[in-house]
Enzyme design. Structure first.
Site, PDB file in Angstrom:
ATOM      1  CG  ASN A 177      -1.727   1.208   1.425  1.00  0.00           C
ATOM      2  OD1 ASN A 177      -1.815   2.041   0.507  1.00  0.00           O
ATOM      3  ND2 ASN A 177      -2.337   1.356   2.584  1.00  0.00           N
ATOM      4  CD1 TRP A 178       3.330   0.932  -3.006  1.00  0.00           C
ATOM      5  CD2 TRP A 178       3.489   2.234  -4.828  1.00  0.00           C
ATOM      6  NE1 TRP A 178       3.999   0.235  -3.972  1.00  0.00           N
ATOM      7  CE2 TRP A 178       4.106   0.993  -5.101  1.00  0.00           C
ATOM      8  CE3 TRP A 178       3.450   3.207  -5.838  1.00  0.00           C
ATOM      9  CZ2 TRP A 178       4.694   0.718  -6.332  1.00  0.00           C
ATOM     10  CZ3 TRP A 178       4.032   2.932  -7.065  1.00  0.00           C
ATOM     11  CH2 TRP A 178       4.656   1.695  -7.304  1.00  0.00           C
ATOM     12  CE  LYS A 179      -0.207   3.277   4.688  1.00  0.00           C
ATOM     13  NZ  LYS A 179      -0.174   3.369   6.132  1.00  0.00           N
ATOM     14  CG  HIS A 191      -5.804   1.884   5.089  1.00  0.00           C
ATOM     15  ND1 HIS A 191      -5.419   2.872   5.948  1.00  0.00           N
ATOM     16  CD2 HIS A 191      -4.773   1.008   5.014  1.00  0.00           C
ATOM     17  CE1 HIS A 191      -4.187   2.611   6.378  1.00  0.00           C
ATOM     18  NE2 HIS A 191      -3.770   1.487   5.820  1.00  0.00           N
ATOM     19  CD  GLU A 244      -3.037   5.539   6.605  1.00  0.00           C
ATOM     20  OE1 GLU A 244      -2.979   5.615   5.369  1.00  0.00           O
ATOM     21  OE2 GLU A 244      -2.154   4.999   7.306  1.00  0.00           O
ATOM     22  CD  GLU A 268      -3.521  -2.527   7.172  1.00  0.00           C
ATOM     23  OE1 GLU A 268      -2.418  -2.767   6.672  1.00  0.00           O
ATOM     24  OE2 GLU A 268      -4.143  -1.484   6.950  1.00  0.00           O
ATOM     25  N   GLY A 321       2.233   2.338  10.709  1.00  0.00           N
ATOM     26  CA  GLY A 321       3.159   3.456  10.557  1.00  0.00           C
ATOM     27  C   GLY A 321       3.814   3.895  11.855  1.00  0.00           C
ATOM     28  CB  SER A 331       5.082  -1.642  12.112  1.00  0.00           C
ATOM     29  OG  SER A 331       4.656  -0.308  12.353  1.00  0.00           O
ATOM     30  N   GLY A 358       2.814  -1.099   4.247  1.00  0.00           N
ATOM     31  CA  GLY A 358       2.847   0.329   3.926  1.00  0.00           C
ATOM     32  C   GLY A 358       4.269   0.777   3.655  1.00  0.00           C
ATOM     33  N   GLY A 359       4.900   1.374   4.660  1.00  0.00           N
ATOM     34  CA  GLY A 359       6.232   1.964   4.511  1.00  0.00           C
ATOM     35  C   GLY A 359       7.240   1.088   3.791  1.00  0.00           C
TER      36      GLY A 359
END
Ligand code: PGA
Length: 249
Positions: A9-11, A94, A96, A166, A172, A212, A233-234
């Protein structure tokens, strides 16, 4: 056998050119080493159609979609539009989106249904915030997210749904769920799917862990019987890290 999946997930990261490079690197590195893991990347909307031309083995997901199929919804992107770019999956719910854009379980249910009827496969996210975990409400929260979010779906629909657990406190933050915490919730979710649908759905649904996840902890997480992969993510923004996670199985 359940499908193993690692999805990135590149966001809201990468400009088009960098995103295209990243996608090319993932595609290339995936071709270098045999794996039975399905690899998905979810770049921003703006990159989808260009990246679609660059990948072959890697599958494409959007990070969100509209709850309506067309019309006067300024700024929205429908599932059919996504499909027309070569996108096959869509992340729905998600944390967010839930937190910053007030997407609730009822809206998410509309998105899931529309995505499925359009031919797009939802990666449906659930997970509790820290206060909910500390108050012992984590299972109630996830139950409601899944019962409302997947309401009205058939067993056949569920063949095209991926679940991502999640825990919001792990997203994150660098704080990863322990393998035991992940397994406990994944096992619970599988049981819940069994009660909501049937044992076959429970057994066959891929349940990803997100929050994470990185090369150094993926192996331990994926070693759990009910953890079928990750939503990353990251660590999905570097092809080497992302592929190291893919090869953690
Ligand atoms: P993270 O994000 O890996 O950066 O914690 C996961 C996610 O939000 O899907």
């Amino acid at each position: 056998m359940r499908k193993k999946i690692v999805a990135g997930n590149w966001k809201m990261n990468t400009l088009l050119k960098d995103g295209m490079e990243l996608a090319k690197a993932v595609e290339q590195q995936l071709g270098e080493k045999e794996t039975d893991v399905l690899v998905i990347i979810a770049p921003p909307y703006t990159h989808l159609s260009r990246i679609s031309d660059l990948i072959n083995q890697v599958q494409l997901a959007a990070q969100n979609c509209a709850a309506a199929s067309s019309g006067a919804y300024t700024g929205e992107v429908s599932p059919e539009m996504l499909l027309s770019t070569g996108t096959n999956y869509v992340i729905i719910g998600h944390s967010e989106r839930r937190t910053y854009y007030a997407e609730d379980n009822y809206l998410l249910n509309q998105k899931v249904k529309l995505a499925l009827s359009s031919g797009l496969k939802p990666i449906f996210c659930c997970g509790e915030v820290l206060e909910e975990r500390e108050a012992g409400k984590l299972f109630d929260v996830v139950t409601e997210q899944l019962q409302v979010g997947l309401e009205g779906l058939s067993k056949e629909d569920m063949q095209n749904v991926v679940i991502a657990y999640e825990p919001v406190w792990a997203i994150g933050t660098g704080v990863v769920a322990t393998p035991e915490q992940a397994q406990e919730m994944h096992h619970f979710i599988r049981g819940l799917l069994g009660r909501m649908f049937d044992d076959t759905v429970a057994e066959q649904t891929t349940i990803l862990y997100g929050g994470s996840c990185k090369p150094s902890n993926a192996k331990e997480l994926f070693a759990n019987p009910d953890v079928d992969g990750g939503l990353i993510g990251g660590a999905s923004l570097k092809a080497e890290d992302f592929m190291a996670i893919v090869h953690s199985f």
